[in-house]
Scaffold this motif. Structure first.
Motif, PDB file in Angstrom:
ATOM      1  N   TYR A 105       0.880  -1.125  -0.193  1.00  0.00           N
ATOM      2  CA  TYR A 105       0.026  -0.030   0.191  1.00  0.00           C
ATOM      3  C   TYR A 105       0.927   1.236  -0.108  1.00  0.00           C
ATOM      4  O   TYR A 105       2.099   1.392   0.290  1.00  0.00           O
ATOM      5  N   ALA A 106       0.223   2.364  -0.389  1.00  0.00           N
ATOM      6  CA  ALA A 106       1.020   3.588  -0.325  1.00  0.00           C
ATOM      7  C   ALA A 106       0.491   4.428   0.652  1.00  0.00           C
ATOM      8  O   ALA A 106      -0.808   4.714   0.705  1.00  0.00           O
ATOM      9  N   VAL A 107       1.402   5.353   1.350  1.00  0.00           N
ATOM     10  CA  VAL A 107       0.570   6.621   2.109  1.00  0.00           C
ATOM     11  C   VAL A 107       1.135   7.982   1.519  1.00  0.00           C
ATOM     12  O   VAL A 107       2.331   8.116   1.134  1.00  0.00           O
ATOM     13  N   LEU A 108      -0.128   8.702   1.018  1.00  0.00           N
ATOM     14  CA  LEU A 108       0.273   9.871   0.315  1.00  0.00           C
ATOM     15  C   LEU A 108       0.383  11.061   1.317  1.00  0.00           C
ATOM     16  O   LEU A 108      -0.806  11.286   2.208  1.00  0.00           O
ATOM     17  N   HIS A 109       1.253  11.739   1.325  1.00  0.00           N
ATOM     18  CA  HIS A 109       1.645  12.780   2.470  1.00  0.00           C
ATOM     19  C   HIS A 109       1.363  14.267   1.571  1.00  0.00           C
ATOM     20  O   HIS A 109       2.096  14.654   0.716  1.00  0.00           O
ATOM     21  N   ALA A 110       0.446  14.890   1.870  1.00  0.00           N
ATOM     22  CA  ALA A 110      -0.059  16.378   1.336  1.00  0.00           C
ATOM     23  C   ALA A 110       1.097  17.215   1.618  1.00  0.00           C
ATOM     24  O   ALA A 110       1.733  17.423   2.675  1.00  0.00           O
ATOM     25  N   VAL A 111       1.592  17.740   0.713  1.00  0.00           N
ATOM     26  CA  VAL A 111       2.694  19.046   0.725  1.00  0.00           C
ATOM     27  C   VAL A 111       1.965  20.291   0.009  1.00  0.00           C
ATOM     28  O   VAL A 111       0.549  20.443   0.091  1.00  0.00           O
ATOM     29  N   ALA A 112       2.777  21.078  -0.465  1.00  0.00           N
ATOM     30  CA  ALA A 112       2.184  22.471  -1.136  1.00  0.00           C
ATOM     31  C   ALA A 112       1.299  22.174  -2.266  1.00  0.00           C
ATOM     32  O   ALA A 112       1.393  21.360  -2.993  1.00  0.00           O
ATOM     33  N   GLY A 113       0.125  22.807  -2.247  1.00  0.00           N
ATOM     34  CA  GLY A 113      -0.794  22.766  -3.205  1.00  0.00           C
ATOM     35  C   GLY A 113      -1.575  21.369  -3.359  1.00  0.00           C
ATOM     36  O   GLY A 113      -1.917  21.085  -2.331  1.00  0.00           O
ATOM     37  N   SER A 114      -1.672  20.854  -4.350  1.00  0.00           N
ATOM     38  CA  SER A 114      -2.426  19.568  -4.622  1.00  0.00           C
ATOM     39  C   SER A 114      -1.344  18.201  -4.801  1.00  0.00           C
ATOM     40  O   SER A 114      -1.653  17.294  -5.340  1.00  0.00           O
ATOM     41  N   PHE A 116       1.705  15.184  -3.472  1.00  0.00           N
ATOM     42  CA  PHE A 116       1.956  14.448  -2.384  1.00  0.00           C
ATOM     43  C   PHE A 116       3.337  13.835  -2.655  1.00  0.00           C
ATOM     44  O   PHE A 116       3.898  13.714  -3.667  1.00  0.00           O
ATOM     45  N   THR A 117       3.880  13.762  -1.551  1.00  0.00           N
ATOM     46  CA  THR A 117       5.011  12.612  -1.504  1.00  0.00           C
ATOM     47  C   THR A 117       4.255  11.359  -1.291  1.00  0.00           C
ATOM     48  O   THR A 117       3.435  11.076  -0.727  1.00  0.00           O
ATOM     49  N   VAL A 118       4.793  10.358  -1.869  1.00  0.00           N
ATOM     50  CA  VAL A 118       4.515   8.912  -1.730  1.00  0.00           C
ATOM     51  C   VAL A 118       5.358   7.909  -1.009  1.00  0.00           C
ATOM     52  O   VAL A 118       6.470   7.608  -1.518  1.00  0.00           O
ATOM     53  N   GLU A 119       5.203   7.095  -0.002  1.00  0.00           N
ATOM     54  CA  GLU A 119       5.937   6.232   0.577  1.00  0.00           C
ATOM     55  C   GLU A 119       5.057   4.785   0.432  1.00  0.00           C
ATOM     56  O   GLU A 119       3.970   4.632   0.287  1.00  0.00           O
ATOM     57  N   ALA A 133       9.769   1.994   0.177  1.00  0.00           N
ATOM     58  CA  ALA A 133      10.669   3.229  -0.433  1.00  0.00           C
ATOM     59  C   ALA A 133       9.685   4.431  -0.481  1.00  0.00           C
ATOM     60  O   ALA A 133       8.654   4.221  -0.319  1.00  0.00           O
ATOM     61  N   GLU A 134      10.361   5.673  -0.601  1.00  0.00           N
ATOM     62  CA  GLU A 134       9.706   6.927  -1.066  1.00  0.00           C
ATOM     63  C   GLU A 134      10.105   7.058  -2.578  1.00  0.00           C
ATOM     64  O   GLU A 134      11.374   7.090  -3.153  1.00  0.00           O
ATOM     65  N   LEU A 135       9.045   7.180  -3.418  1.00  0.00           N
ATOM     66  CA  LEU A 135       9.170   7.551  -4.622  1.00  0.00           C
ATOM     67  C   LEU A 135       9.810   8.764  -5.042  1.00  0.00           C
ATOM     68  O   LEU A 135       9.648   9.862  -4.533  1.00  0.00           O
ATOM     69  N   ARG A 136      11.041   8.594  -6.107  1.00  0.00           N
ATOM     70  CA  ARG A 136      11.602   9.602  -6.309  1.00  0.00           C
ATOM     71  C   ARG A 136      11.943   9.483  -7.986  1.00  0.00           C
ATOM     72  O   ARG A 136      12.677   8.643  -8.163  1.00  0.00           O
ATOM     73  N   ASP A 142      10.064  14.429  -6.165  1.00  0.00           N
ATOM     74  CA  ASP A 142       9.405  13.580  -5.259  1.00  0.00           C
ATOM     75  C   ASP A 142       7.898  14.201  -4.842  1.00  0.00           C
ATOM     76  O   ASP A 142       7.531  13.492  -3.810  1.00  0.00           O
ATOM     77  N   ARG A 143       7.261  14.906  -5.778  1.00  0.00           N
ATOM     78  CA  ARG A 143       5.971  15.352  -5.545  1.00  0.00           C
ATOM     79  C   ARG A 143       5.249  14.877  -6.578  1.00  0.00           C
ATOM     80  O   ARG A 143       5.586  15.244  -7.930  1.00  0.00           O
TER      81      ARG A 143
END
Length: 411
Positions: A105-114, A116-119, A133-136, A142-143
């Protein structure tokens, strides 16, 4: 509310009641379950206790069940609920995306605007989880605007808008990743796109306003078809596809979405005209059987028997609910290579107002020789479009998701 019944023990025991379980399906007002009745168990979760409406119910190949809401993830093992990931309430825009077969599963962490960073996390045994991993991207980006996971996570797709921060149009950067979070490839195309995975998750289809593009599990393009498409289904390897085109300048809205294009390899293409608008379609993982719903009627097609410009359809039984109104198919999902679950909702129009008072779930064999009806469900008003179907051919299990309850069935 989440309940589980055994269809093998008694097909008619899918009792869907908010007040109490029926015919051996037991429900509880608290999220813990410590009662089991033979092969049948029921468990209930209040929406405020498990993070809202179920977004995905996943079945892994060992028979374990995972349920994800927008901001919570649970394992349902041996009739018991286990909290695996519950995002803090103050993180209103963070969310969880679960693979349909539950391995990651992925956890999407909201950052600026709309953005996300994705773990990425893997799901293990006995309540274990591990960060993958964190997607980059290779340029260190990474957003992302969104993430999509197919099957057991063999292929992951991220979408990032380039021209419109809200993702309403313009160019999008679509990137493809392995289940280990390894970057595979990317392509910049017009969007946004509707992302449709095959049942196995090893192929994906991106539907746009001008074309449909299929990609394999390495992120390599398999094929593309010009046209605007409203819906589609894809075989496990991506070589067989059902495409529901959006016809321009149709005299009536229903006429615009009444055709289904069958694609089998590079050379076999055929169009089937349905009697009305196409409401749902599904394809077995091996591409051998397709099911198409036009309003409340079912039709079966064998894509492997289609020829260029010619493809026959078989008429199946109409799945009807008791009472007045019009019955419409909401979703279809294969629960084995030869059987599929169908969601049906009843619509009643009265003096300009429309209500959807009831819905039901059926299971049918591809031979159409057997159709098992499950108990009708009274829907709250205003009702949502449902049930939606999550299924796994390998385990013969499926879930019917409603706005206020989720029903899990072993077929």
């Amino acid at each position: 509310v989440v309940m589980r019944c055994s269809g093998r023990a008694a097909a008619a025991l899918v009792a869907l009641s908010l007040a109490m379980g029926l015919a051996g399906c037991v429900s509880f007002s608290q999220p813990k379950l410590d009662v089991t009745l033979g092969a049948q168990a029921g468990f209930a979760l209040q929406p405020q206790e498990y993070g809202g409406i179920a977004q995905t119910v996943a079945f892994d190949d060992s028979g374990n069940i995972w349920l994800a809401t927008r901001n919570a993830l649970y394992e349902l093992r041996d009739g018991k609920q286990v909290d695996l990931e519950v995002l803090p309430k103050q993180l209103l825009y963070d969310r969880i995306v679960l693979a349909p077969r539950g391995r990651i599963y992925a956890v999407l962490h909201a950052v600026a605007g709309s953005s996300f960073t994705v773990e990425l996390y893997t799901l293990g045994k006995q309540r274990s989880k591990e960060r993958i991993a964190e997607l980059r991207l290779p340029d260190s980006t990474d957003r992302f605007g969104d993430v999509y996971i197919g099957g057991d996570g063999a292929l992951i797709v991220t979408a990032t808008p380039l021209d419109d921060a809200e993702g309403l149009g313009g160019r999008f950067r679509y990137a493809f990743w392995s289940g280990a979070g390894e970057y595979l490839s990317e392509e910049t195309i017009d969007g946004p796109r509707t992302v449709i995975f095959s049942a196995t998750g090893e192929a994906v289809l991106l539907l746009g306003r001008e074309n449909a593009i299929a990609y394999g599990k390495t992120g390599r393009e398999l094929w593309r078809e010009d046209g605007a498409f409203r819906n589609a289904a894809l075989s496990g390897d991506g070589e067989v596809a059902l495409l529901n085109p959006q016809a321009p300048n149709a005299p009536q809205p229903a006429d615009a979405v009444r055709d289904v294009e069958i694609r089998h390899g590079a050379n076999i293409k055929a169009t089937i005209a349905m009697n009305g608008a196409v409401y749902a379609l599904a394809l077995a993982a091996d591409g051998s059987t397709a099911v198409i719903a036009s309003r409340g009627d079912l039709y079966l097609v064998s894509p492997h028997e289609c020829r260029p410009g010619s493809c026959a359809k078989r008429v199946g039984p109409r799945l009807t609910l008791a009472g007045p109104g019009t019955d419409l198919v909401t979703a279809i999902g294969f629960v084995s290579p030869t059987a599929f679950a169908v969601g049906v909702i009843r619509r009643i129009a009265d003096h300009g107002s429309v209500v959807y008072p009831e819905a039901a779930v059926f299971v049918a064999e591809a031979s159409m020789s057997a159709v098992k009806p499950f108990k009708q469900i009274a829907l709250p008003q205003r009702a949502s479009w449902g049930p939606m179907i999550d299924a796994n051919e390998r385990t013969r299990s499926f879930a019917a998701r409603f706005v206020d309850r989720t029903v899990v069935v072993d077929y």
